[in-house]
Design a protein around this motif. Structure first.
Motif, short mmCIF file in Angstrom:
data_model
loop_
_atom_site.label_atom_id
_atom_site.label_comp_id
_atom_site.label_asym_id
_atom_site.label_seq_id
_atom_site.Cartn_x
_atom_site.Cartn_y
_atom_site.Cartn_z
N TYR A 152 -7.24 2.79 3.50
CA TYR A 152 -6.12 3.27 2.70
C TYR A 152 -5.61 4.62 3.23
O TYR A 152 -4.39 4.81 3.41
CB TYR A 152 -6.54 3.40 1.23
CG TYR A 152 -5.54 4.13 0.37
CD1 TYR A 152 -4.49 3.45 -0.25
CD2 TYR A 152 -5.62 5.52 0.18
CE1 TYR A 152 -3.56 4.12 -1.04
CE2 TYR A 152 -4.70 6.20 -0.60
CZ TYR A 152 -3.67 5.50 -1.20
OH TYR A 152 -2.75 6.18 -1.97
N TYR B 272 -5.54 -8.43 -1.12
CA TYR B 272 -4.26 -7.75 -1.40
C TYR B 272 -4.35 -6.45 -2.19
O TYR B 272 -3.42 -5.64 -2.14
CB TYR B 272 -3.32 -8.72 -2.12
CG TYR B 272 -2.91 -9.88 -1.26
CD1 TYR B 272 -2.05 -9.70 -0.17
CD2 TYR B 272 -3.41 -11.16 -1.49
CE1 TYR B 272 -1.69 -10.76 0.64
CE2 TYR B 272 -3.05 -12.24 -0.69
CZ TYR B 272 -2.19 -12.03 0.38
OH TYR B 272 -1.83 -13.08 1.19
N ASP C 67 -1.86 -3.64 -0.87
CA ASP C 67 -0.66 -3.51 -1.71
C ASP C 67 -0.54 -2.10 -2.27
O ASP C 67 0.57 -1.55 -2.34
CB ASP C 67 -0.70 -4.52 -2.86
CG ASP C 67 -0.38 -5.94 -2.41
OD1 ASP C 67 0.01 -6.11 -1.24
OD2 ASP C 67 -0.54 -6.88 -3.22
N LYS C 68 -1.66 -1.53 -2.65
CA LYS C 68 -1.68 -0.15 -3.14
C LYS C 68 -1.24 0.81 -2.03
O LYS C 68 -0.44 1.73 -2.26
CB LYS C 68 -3.08 0.20 -3.63
CG LYS C 68 -3.31 1.65 -4.01
CD LYS C 68 -2.53 2.06 -5.24
CE LYS C 68 -2.95 3.46 -5.70
NZ LYS C 68 -2.03 4.00 -6.74
N LYS D 118 0.64 0.15 0.63
CA LYS D 118 2.07 -0.02 0.92
C LYS D 118 2.94 0.64 -0.14
O LYS D 118 3.94 1.31 0.16
CB LYS D 118 2.40 -1.51 1.01
CG LYS D 118 1.89 -2.20 2.26
CD LYS D 118 2.28 -3.68 2.25
CE LYS D 118 1.84 -4.37 3.53
NZ LYS D 118 2.20 -5.81 3.52
N GLU D 119 2.55 0.44 -1.39
CA GLU D 119 3.30 1.02 -2.50
C GLU D 119 3.30 2.55 -2.44
O GLU D 119 4.34 3.20 -2.60
CB GLU D 119 2.67 0.54 -3.81
CG GLU D 119 3.33 1.07 -5.06
CD GLU D 119 2.56 0.68 -6.31
OE1 GLU D 119 2.57 1.46 -7.28
OE2 GLU D 119 1.92 -0.40 -6.31
N ASP D 120 2.13 3.13 -2.16
CA ASP D 120 2.03 4.59 -2.12
C ASP D 120 2.70 5.17 -0.88
O ASP D 120 3.29 6.25 -0.93
CB ASP D 120 0.56 5.01 -2.19
CG ASP D 120 -0.05 4.78 -3.56
OD1 ASP D 120 0.71 4.42 -4.49
OD2 ASP D 120 -1.27 4.96 -3.72
N LYS E 265 5.35 4.01 0.49
CA LYS E 265 6.78 4.01 0.18
C LYS E 265 7.16 5.25 -0.63
O LYS E 265 8.18 5.90 -0.38
CB LYS E 265 7.11 2.73 -0.61
CG LYS E 265 8.58 2.42 -0.73
CD LYS E 265 8.78 1.05 -1.37
CE LYS E 265 10.27 0.73 -1.48
NZ LYS E 265 10.48 -0.60 -2.11
N LYS E 266 6.31 5.61 -1.57
CA LYS E 266 6.56 6.81 -2.39
C LYS E 266 6.44 8.08 -1.56
O LYS E 266 7.22 9.02 -1.74
CB LYS E 266 5.55 6.85 -3.55
CG LYS E 266 5.73 5.73 -4.58
CD LYS E 266 4.61 5.77 -5.61
CE LYS E 266 4.74 4.62 -6.60
NZ LYS E 266 3.60 4.59 -7.56
N TRP F 179 -7.42 3.29 -8.92
CA TRP F 179 -7.37 2.01 -8.21
C TRP F 179 -8.69 1.26 -8.36
O TRP F 179 -8.69 0.05 -8.64
CB TRP F 179 -7.08 2.23 -6.72
CG TRP F 179 -7.29 0.96 -5.94
CD1 TRP F 179 -6.43 -0.08 -5.82
CD2 TRP F 179 -8.48 0.57 -5.24
NE1 TRP F 179 -6.99 -1.09 -5.07
CE2 TRP F 179 -8.25 -0.72 -4.70
CE3 TRP F 179 -9.71 1.20 -5.00
CZ2 TRP F 179 -9.21 -1.39 -3.95
CZ3 TRP F 179 -10.67 0.52 -4.26
CH2 TRP F 179 -10.42 -0.76 -3.74
#
Length: 486
Positions: free
Chosen positions: A261, A433, A437-438, A440-442, A444-445, A472
């Motif tokens: 991550y 996932y 997914d976590k 990718k989401e973070d 983006k932020k 998480w």
């Protein structure tokens, strides 16, 4: 001899004759007739080169051993592995419009486990001796014992593991400029450090800040979490007598988080296309960990745009492991399950599977498909090369390197795959996932914060902290607990 002794002798003789008669009857029921051959149907998920290799061997069997013994094999591809699993389960449950269940089908342990619950699978050990079974790699056979009854119901035919593949051409440029050592990427910790170094080096090549490139990507995150946990001393899914115990160690998960991550949200790791080989082809990453059976898909060139590309060399290594920890590697690849039918069809099915996993036929399939042979004696590079030379088998250098690295890994590591259990498919999806997914989401932020004027260091710090991990982890744990309960 007294009367009592004579009676005992008569009884003993009758028992021996009865048992012998049963054995003869059993053997006779398996005896096939070449003039009236037994036909068996196989469903698989092979496509492209793998299907061609499988079909070629089926024809070879039918023309030789099959013709001699009275067995005809018909093989049908059912699309990908998901399509195959759905079709098999539909047939088993007699869904409207479904076909009859085939004699043999390719399956991962989760699908075989579901079929076995419907009492449709044959105990293959009835048709194979202990000596024959001992020829196979122990972990592969153990995977085929689906339940606590220890019966053998999933036959190993071709396996794979994970390997590290590298764009050596672009690595050489980076290594020369930064004095980097290729041995560093053979541990997970060294891989993370090298990826950071590559990002910073590529960032320094332009005037724009924070536009460094990712070095690495993973295809199967579930494997990273399951095998990484085993290397760190924890078995996430412990299955005994058909019951699963979920073991989640927060410290272990934090180490896995820190080595996936964290580099992901920093831009050192990445995933853009459907597979990481797609990202290597566009030059968005230099290295990946993926299945050894997919080695042929690693690109031979990098496409800069529709009109511009350049050729690259490939290097292949064992999958990186945590430094100084347990030497575990993933074992994967579907086996073949035999469904209940007549004794003749069951026997014929196993006879084909035994022939298919003999030295020459199994190595031929392995070389052509990128999979690995399943017997102890055939997981030997000298044996494989002898068959290649004898039959004039040709493979690309990257596939050959993949086979070499894979066999070295199999022979030097403990192979692992968790046993099947109720809720296992859903649980694996969560492993696959949840963390990515976590990330990718973070990410983006983080990029949005940077775009609005926050420094990259401060933007990343808002997510790379204990509070974010803990949140998480609690969600991840709850999701897995619910999957296992269901």
């Amino acid at each position: 001899m007294n009367r009592s002794g004579f009676v005992k002798l008569i009884i003993t003789s009758m028992i021996v004759l009865l048992l012998t008669g049963c054995d003869l009857k059993k053997e006779e029921s398996y005896k096939l007739d070449p003039e009236n051959p037994t036909s068996i149907e196989i469903w698989h998920y092979y496509n492209g080169q793998q299907k061609m290799a499988f079909d070629k061997l089926v024809k070879e069997f039918n023309d030789t051993v099959g013709a001699e013994k009275g067995i005809i094999v018909e093989a049908f591809s059912q699309g990908n592995v998901v399509d195959l699993s759905e079709k098999v389960l539909d047939s088993a449950n007699k869904k409207v419009g479904s076909e009859e269940v085939p004699n043999v089908f390719a399956a991962y342990s989760d699908t075989a486990y579901e079929m076995d619950k419907l009492e449709l699978l044959v105990d293959i050990s009835k048709y194979i001796s202990k000596d024959e079974l001992n020829e196979y790699i122990e972990e592969y056979v153990d995977e085929g014992r689906l339940n606590s009854d220890n019966k053998f119901k999933l036959f190993p035919i071709a396996k794979s593991t994970e390997i590290l593949m590298l764009n050596k051409t672009d690595w050489d440029k980076f290594a020369k400029a930064t004095n980097s050592n290729i041995n560093d990427i053979q541990t997970i910790e060294g891989l993370v450090e090298t990826s950071k170094k590559y990002y910073e080096w590529t960032d320094s090549l332009t005037k724009e800040p924070n536009d460094g490139k990712a070095f690495f990507g993973r295809d199967a995150l579930a494997n990273y979490i399951i095998i990484g946990s085993k290397q760190l001393g924890v078995e996430i899914f412990s299955v005994k007598d058909g019951k699963v115990t979920l073991n989640l160690d927060e410290k272990v998960m934090k180490k896995l988080w820190d080595n996936f991550y964290v580099p992901y949200i920093n831009g050192y790791f990445a995933s853009y296309g459907k597979f990481r080989s797609d990202d290597a082809k566009t030059g968005d990453i230099l290295a990946l960990v993926g299945s050894s059976s997919g080695a042929s898909y690693f690109p031979g060139e990098v496409m800069l745009n529709d009109n511009e590309s350049y050729k690259i060399e490939t290097s292949v290594f064992q999958a990186p492991r945590f430094k100084d920890k347990e030497k575990y590697a993933v074992q994967q690849g579907a086996g073949m399950a035999v469904t209940k039918s007549t004794k003749e069809e069951e026997y014929a099915s196993v006879e084909f599977l035994k022939w298919f996993t003999d030295k020459e036929s199994n190595i031929k399939f392995s070389i052509a498909s990128g999979y690995l042979p399943v017997k102890k004696k055939t997981n030997d590079l000298n044996v494989i090369k002898d068959v290649m030379n004898k039959d004039d088998l040709k493979v690309s250098s990257k596939v050959e390197s993949s086979i070499v690295s894979s066999i070295e890994q199999i022979n030097s590591c403990k192979l692992y795959t968790n046993k099947a259990f109720d809720g296992g498919t859903k649980a694996r999806q969560i492993l696959e996932y949840s963390m990515i997914d976590k990330a990718k989401e973070d990410l983006k932020k983080i990029n949005e914060l940077i775009k609005n004027g926050t420094s990259k260091e401060n933007a990343v710090a808002q997510f790379n902290n204990d509070e974010n991990f803990s949140e998480w982890f609690l969600n991840f744990k709850t999701e897995l607990e619910n999957a296992v309960k269901e």
